[in-house]
Design a protein around this motif. Sequence first.
Motif, short mmCIF file in Angstrom:
data_model
loop_
_atom_site.label_atom_id
_atom_site.label_comp_id
_atom_site.label_asym_id
_atom_site.label_seq_id
_atom_site.Cartn_x
_atom_site.Cartn_y
_atom_site.Cartn_z
N VAL A 44 -12.57 9.80 -7.49
CA VAL A 44 -11.72 9.09 -6.55
C VAL A 44 -10.93 10.12 -5.75
O VAL A 44 -10.21 10.93 -6.35
N GLN A 96 -14.31 6.52 -3.17
CA GLN A 96 -14.89 6.85 -4.47
C GLN A 96 -16.41 6.93 -4.34
O GLN A 96 -17.01 6.19 -3.56
N HIS A 156 -18.37 2.17 -7.78
CA HIS A 156 -17.56 1.16 -8.45
C HIS A 156 -17.27 0.01 -7.49
O HIS A 156 -16.89 0.23 -6.34
N TYR A 190 -14.87 -2.36 -8.15
CA TYR A 190 -13.46 -2.67 -8.22
C TYR A 190 -12.62 -1.47 -7.79
O TYR A 190 -12.86 -0.34 -8.24
N MET A 191 -11.63 -1.72 -6.92
CA MET A 191 -10.71 -0.66 -6.52
C MET A 191 -9.28 -1.20 -6.47
O MET A 191 -9.07 -2.41 -6.29
N TYR A 216 -5.62 -5.12 -4.92
CA TYR A 216 -6.86 -4.75 -5.56
C TYR A 216 -8.02 -5.45 -4.87
O TYR A 216 -7.82 -6.40 -4.10
N ARG A 237 -11.40 -3.75 2.89
CA ARG A 237 -12.49 -3.21 2.07
C ARG A 237 -13.81 -3.55 2.77
O ARG A 237 -14.48 -4.52 2.47
N SER A 242 -10.40 3.14 -9.39
CA SER A 242 -11.61 2.32 -9.29
C SER A 242 -12.16 2.08 -10.69
O SER A 242 -11.82 2.79 -11.65
#
Lengths: 110, 114
Positions: free
Chosen positions: B4, B25, B29, B31-32, B48, B68, B93
């Motif tokens: 990251v 990242q 991944h 999810y962040m 998030y 995102r 992440s």
Amino acid sequence: LAKTTQPISMDSYEGQEVNITCSHNNIATNDYITWYQQFPSQGPRFIIQGYKTKVTNEVASLFIPADRKSSTLSLPRVSLSDTAVYYCLVGPGNTGKLIFGQGTTLQVKP
Amino acid sequence: NAGVTQTPKFRILKIGQSMTLQCTQDMNHNYMYWYRQDPGMGLKLIYYSVGAGITDKGEVPNGYNVSRSTTEDFPLRLELAAPSQTSVYFCASSYPDRLNEKLFFGSGTQLSVL
């Protein structure tokens, strides 16, 4: 989301074993317990994770009683470099909403 | 792998200025997360994201915006900087596939609003 409660601070001496307990009375069936370590000016890093009973890795052990309402992080023979803030995090990782508690500041003295 | 990556590492803003904190990242991944950490305090979740195009508010979202558009990037936008936003900001992440995911953190952005 399960709320966690930890001691604000702890002191220890080099070579001693340190046990940090986290209380999480509202833990859900699918929640895991994860501990993170944070040094000053750095992001937290993963230490250990468990669901029940005992988990051990090269850094620490995690003890979780049968009712899972608390957990204890055990650091064997601490050194000065273990001085850090330790966070207990409870939850299913796949929800995205991971909330940290206030953490425990561990001070290791020579 | 770089993990990251956050930029910039340090920034000083004047009240009312705007800026974007960058986070990327390379671990694929889904999810962040964005957290802020005030001096001597714990981490507070700002926003998030569980995947590209999906974002949600955390504990302290006021004064911030996120987007995102790709899996890799999760920028945090401050529109009208205020002294209360002086903090260290951490991006993180994780994988989405299992319940017991662990977080990978960046090295942080130290922001001062004067």
